[in-house]
Design an enzyme around this catalytic site. Structure first.
Site, PDB file in Angstrom:
ATOM      1  N   CYS A   3      -2.133   2.171  -3.467  1.00 43.40           N
ATOM      2  CA  CYS A   3      -2.754   3.225  -3.069  1.00 43.40           C
ATOM      3  C   CYS A   3      -2.116   4.812  -2.888  1.00 43.40           C
ATOM      4  O   CYS A   3      -2.246   5.144  -3.442  1.00 43.40           O
ATOM      5  CB  CYS A   3      -3.412   2.677  -1.278  1.00 43.40           C
ATOM      6  SG  CYS A   3      -3.735   1.070  -0.939  1.00 43.40           S
TER       7      CYS A   3
ATOM      8  N   CYS B 208       0.991  -1.077  -0.120  1.00 43.34           N
ATOM      9  CA  CYS B 208      -0.168   0.027  -0.138  1.00 43.34           C
ATOM     10  C   CYS B 208       0.896   1.157   0.382  1.00 43.34           C
ATOM     11  O   CYS B 208       0.520   1.735  -0.789  1.00 43.34           O
ATOM     12  CB  CYS B 208      -1.152  -0.022   1.009  1.00 43.34           C
ATOM     13  SG  CYS B 208      -2.057   1.567   1.576  1.00 43.34           S
TER      14      CYS B 208
ATOM     15  N   HIS C 262     -27.172  19.937  -0.202  1.00 45.30           N
ATOM     16  CA  HIS C 262     -26.889  20.466  -1.524  1.00 45.30           C
ATOM     17  C   HIS C 262     -25.743  21.984  -1.352  1.00 45.30           C
ATOM     18  O   HIS C 262     -25.146  22.854  -0.535  1.00 45.30           O
ATOM     19  CB  HIS C 262     -28.335  21.109  -1.700  1.00 45.30           C
ATOM     20  CG  HIS C 262     -28.559  21.972  -3.233  1.00 45.30           C
ATOM     21  ND1 HIS C 262     -28.977  20.695  -3.878  1.00 45.30           N
ATOM     22  CD2 HIS C 262     -28.994  22.824  -2.967  1.00 45.30           C
ATOM     23  CE1 HIS C 262     -28.873  21.703  -5.031  1.00 45.30           C
ATOM     24  NE2 HIS C 262     -29.090  23.262  -4.635  1.00 45.30           N
TER      25      HIS C 262
ATOM     26  N   TYR D 253      -8.966  -3.721 -10.728  1.00 44.82           N
ATOM     27  CA  TYR D 253      -8.786  -2.432 -10.902  1.00 44.82           C
ATOM     28  C   TYR D 253      -7.549  -1.995 -10.828  1.00 44.82           C
ATOM     29  O   TYR D 253      -7.477  -0.190 -11.027  1.00 44.82           O
ATOM     30  CB  TYR D 253      -9.418  -2.309  -9.440  1.00 44.82           C
ATOM     31  CG  TYR D 253      -8.401  -2.828  -8.013  1.00 44.82           C
ATOM     32  CD1 TYR D 253      -7.571  -1.746  -7.691  1.00 44.82           C
ATOM     33  CD2 TYR D 253      -8.668  -4.369  -7.498  1.00 44.82           C
ATOM     34  CE1 TYR D 253      -6.910  -2.605  -6.701  1.00 44.82           C
ATOM     35  CE2 TYR D 253      -7.985  -4.330  -6.877  1.00 44.82           C
ATOM     36  CZ  TYR D 253      -6.930  -3.758  -5.784  1.00 44.82           C
ATOM     37  OH  TYR D 253      -6.168  -3.891  -4.988  1.00 44.82           O
TER      38      TYR D 253
ATOM     39  N   GLU E 295      -6.556   1.626 -13.141  1.00 43.76           N
ATOM     40  CA  GLU E 295      -6.369   2.266 -12.138  1.00 43.76           C
ATOM     41  C   GLU E 295      -5.053   3.787 -13.119  1.00 43.76           C
ATOM     42  O   GLU E 295      -4.789   4.013 -13.204  1.00 43.76           O
ATOM     43  CB  GLU E 295      -5.604   2.234 -10.804  1.00 43.76           C
ATOM     44  CG  GLU E 295      -7.221   2.111  -9.883  1.00 43.76           C
ATOM     45  CD  GLU E 295      -7.699   1.216  -8.782  1.00 43.76           C
ATOM     46  OE1 GLU E 295      -8.013   1.755  -8.005  1.00 43.76           O
ATOM     47  OE2 GLU E 295      -6.070   1.667  -8.659  1.00 43.76           O
TER      48      GLU E 295
ATOM     49  N   GLU F 105     -25.522  13.932  -2.098  1.00 49.01           N
ATOM     50  CA  GLU F 105     -26.923  14.162  -3.060  1.00 49.01           C
ATOM     51  C   GLU F 105     -27.514  13.396  -2.932  1.00 49.01           C
ATOM     52  O   GLU F 105     -28.985  13.162  -2.896  1.00 49.01           O
ATOM     53  CB  GLU F 105     -27.206  15.512  -2.421  1.00 49.01           C
ATOM     54  CG  GLU F 105     -28.920  16.083  -1.826  1.00 49.01           C
ATOM     55  CD  GLU F 105     -28.778  18.251  -2.831  1.00 49.01           C
ATOM     56  OE1 GLU F 105     -29.810  18.273  -2.692  1.00 49.01           O
ATOM     57  OE2 GLU F 105     -27.860  18.621  -3.843  1.00 49.01           O
TER      58      GLU F 105
ATOM     59  N   LYS G 190      -0.323   5.332  -5.806  1.00 46.02           N
ATOM     60  CA  LYS G 190      -1.450   5.022  -7.198  1.00 46.02           C
ATOM     61  C   LYS G 190      -1.975   6.631  -6.677  1.00 46.02           C
ATOM     62  O   LYS G 190      -2.493   7.078  -8.041  1.00 46.02           O
ATOM     63  CB  LYS G 190      -1.806   3.851  -6.938  1.00 46.02           C
ATOM     64  CG  LYS G 190      -3.106   3.865  -7.573  1.00 46.02           C
ATOM     65  CD  LYS G 190      -4.621   4.533  -6.876  1.00 46.02           C
ATOM     66  CE  LYS G 190      -5.162   3.869  -5.651  1.00 46.02           C
ATOM     67  NZ  LYS G 190      -6.096   2.522  -5.763  1.00 46.02           N
TER      68      LYS G 190
END
Length: 512
Positions: A81, A76, A487, A218, A222, A492, A84
């Site tokens: 992670c 990671c 909002h 993935y 990615e 939302e 990346k």
């Protein structure tokens, strides 16, 4: 030679005495010994130390086939992670520069990206994390050793240094958290000789140039996403489907967006060979499995993203009878992370059936440390783990895919609420929002318990993290629509979904 032989004999005698002494006295060097200094292993060791355990961590990184190497912290931190996400951010900034013109910023017509500048900044941050982990271990009185660990018995580990020096260590409990490494295909000539993997891409000091990414996981998407995002000619070669294991409608939206923004896809294609031509470029030959036709093209780099293999082979597990899954090579573990051998535990990517995700390894490691220290009986809950795919259009999900929900509950047993929405940020920039989509999979009837939530759009991970809490509380569709939205945000739109797939009505959000 005689002196060498005597030296080896002496080593065996000393270490055999070390193990024998431990068996006689019942004392071990440590309460807990962790093999693997990745996110999970570090979390487990630090938690155990804080609970008063005497702890040691063994971590050793074999350089990649191309010579890339890194410090403490595991995949990671070093080749996953963290780098990346930073390179993904570099690509997002490129898109933001284009948007900025529509928002009134005076940007030069020609804007270019400099790989070495980005790489140096990323490397510096990763190295700071490596150092930070070492300091944390020292502060928490965890003994860190840069040794390659292998098991001698259920309480004994042999550590081997880079120079070949061996050290024997004993512990009441041993934890294996060695994770995995990327695989090269073994049946394609030139694949390993000329290709790179995710272990290399983040440590390149110069741009990879025109790149072929082989695979559709993935990791593949990615990497392809940020390479294209910083302006590189990028092609993705897909054997079957993209994002296997994820909701396939969402996977289609992700790849549709990438294709619409310039990433090339070679669908239903398999590589045959990689050759280096006189110019130094890599010529890739592949077959279109639908037509049977053969194709060739040249690339500067070929990135293999065709899966990962668990780091189990050098651990000596077979000698102790630690059960492995023969197909995957991963360690078979129980709900409490126990293996088939007492006092030996395993968790994280190396555990059979476990999600290959950093946060699950960290949480599982902490919980294991608490149980081994007698402070808790809580087991890791691997259900409803949220995750995000950091493709150019981010995709987050938690819970079941539509396919899995239908398989478990039947088509008539689920209700799907969905919406196509347009982020406010996209409006002035006149960006296409065709693939910005929300899907909420619920149980049919009753309270309408939410089974799965899927979201494509900006900051998808930030959106899904909050809703993931709701899953732990048994959130229903009623809870969702009773929640007041913030909002104007993309998140939302999740609490406003009201059109069902079953109705066939247009699910495009209009107005505010």
């Amino acid at each position: 030679m005689a002196a060498l032989y005597r030296g080896r004999h002496r080593w065996k005698r000393i270490n055999c005495l070390h193990i024998f002494s431990r068996k006689l006295t019942g004392k071990n060097d440590y309460d807990l010994l962790v093999i693997g200094g990745g996110s999970g292993g570090l979390a487990c060791s630090k938690e155990a130390a804080q609970l008063g355990q005497k702890v040691a961590v063994l971590d050793y990184v074999e350089p990649s086939a191309k010579g890339a190497k890194w410090g403490l912290g595991g995949t990671c931190v070093n080749v996953g992670c963290i780098p990346k996400k930073l390179m993904h951010q570099a690509a997002l900034l490129g898109t933001a520069v284009k948007d900025a013109k529509k928002y009134g910023w005076q940007i030069p017509d020609t804007v270019s990206h400099d790989w070495p500048t980005m790489a140096e900044a990323v490397h510096n941050h990763v190295k700071s994390l490596n150092w930070g982990h070492r300091v944390q271990l020292q502060d928490k009185k965890v003994k860190y050793m840069n040794l390659k660990g292998s098991l001698v018995d259920e309480h004994t580990v042999r550590g081997l240094s880079k120079a070949g020096k061996e050290t024997i260590l004993t512990a009441k409990n041993i934890v294996i958290a060695t994770g995995g490494r990327p695989k090269y295909p073994t049946n394609i000539p030139g694949a390993a000789e000329h290709g790179i993997t995710s272990d290399d891409i983040f440590w390149l000091k110069k741009s990879p140039g025109k790149t072929l990414v082989v695979g559709a996981s993935y990791v593949a998407l990615e990497c392809a996403g940020f390479l294209k995002g910083i302006g590189l000619d990028t092609t993705v070669m897909v054997r079957s489907i993209a994002l296997r294991g994820f909701d396939q409608q969402m996977a289609g939206l992700v790849t549709d967006y990438m294709e619409a923004h310039g990433t090339r896809f070679a669908w239903k294609s398999v590589p045959n060979r990689v050759d280096k031509v006189s110019s130094g470029a890599l010529q890739v030959t592949w077959t279109d499995t639908q037509t049977g036709s053969e194709h060739k093209d040249t690339f500067d780099s070929v990135l293999w993203a065709v899966g990962r293999a668990p780091e189990t082979k050098a651990l000596g597990l077979d000698k102790l009878g630690v059960q492995l899954n023969k197909e995957t090579g991963k360690i078979v573990v129980g709900p409490d992370e126990s293996t088939s051998v007492p006092n030996i535990y395993a968790f994280g990517d190396i555990g059979e059936g476990r999600p290959e995700l950093t946060p699950t390894a960290i949480k599982a490691g902490k919980l294991l440390a608490r149980r081994l220290a007698g402070q808790s009986t809580e087991l890791m809950n691997y259900d409803n783990v949220p995750t995000t795919v950091f493709t150019p259009l981010e995709y987050s999900c938690v819970g079941l895919s539509e396919e899995e929900a239908e398989k478990r509950h039947g088509k008539d047993g689920i209700e799907i609420y969905h919406a196509f929405y347009k982020p406010l940020e996209f409006t002035v920039a006149e960006r296409d929002a065709s693939q910005c989509y929300i899907k909420v999979v619920c149980e049919q009837g009753g309270t309408g318990k939410i089974l799965g939530l899927h979201f494509t759009g900006p900051n998808a991970g930030e959106v899904a993290q909050g809703f993931a809490v709701g899953f732990q509380c048994g959130a229903t569709y009623s809870h969702l629509i009773q929640t007041v939205g913030i909002h104007p945000t993309c998140a939302e739109e999740v609490v406003k979904v009201h059109i069902t797939k079953r109705s066939g009505l247009d699910a495009t959000v209009t107005g505010c």
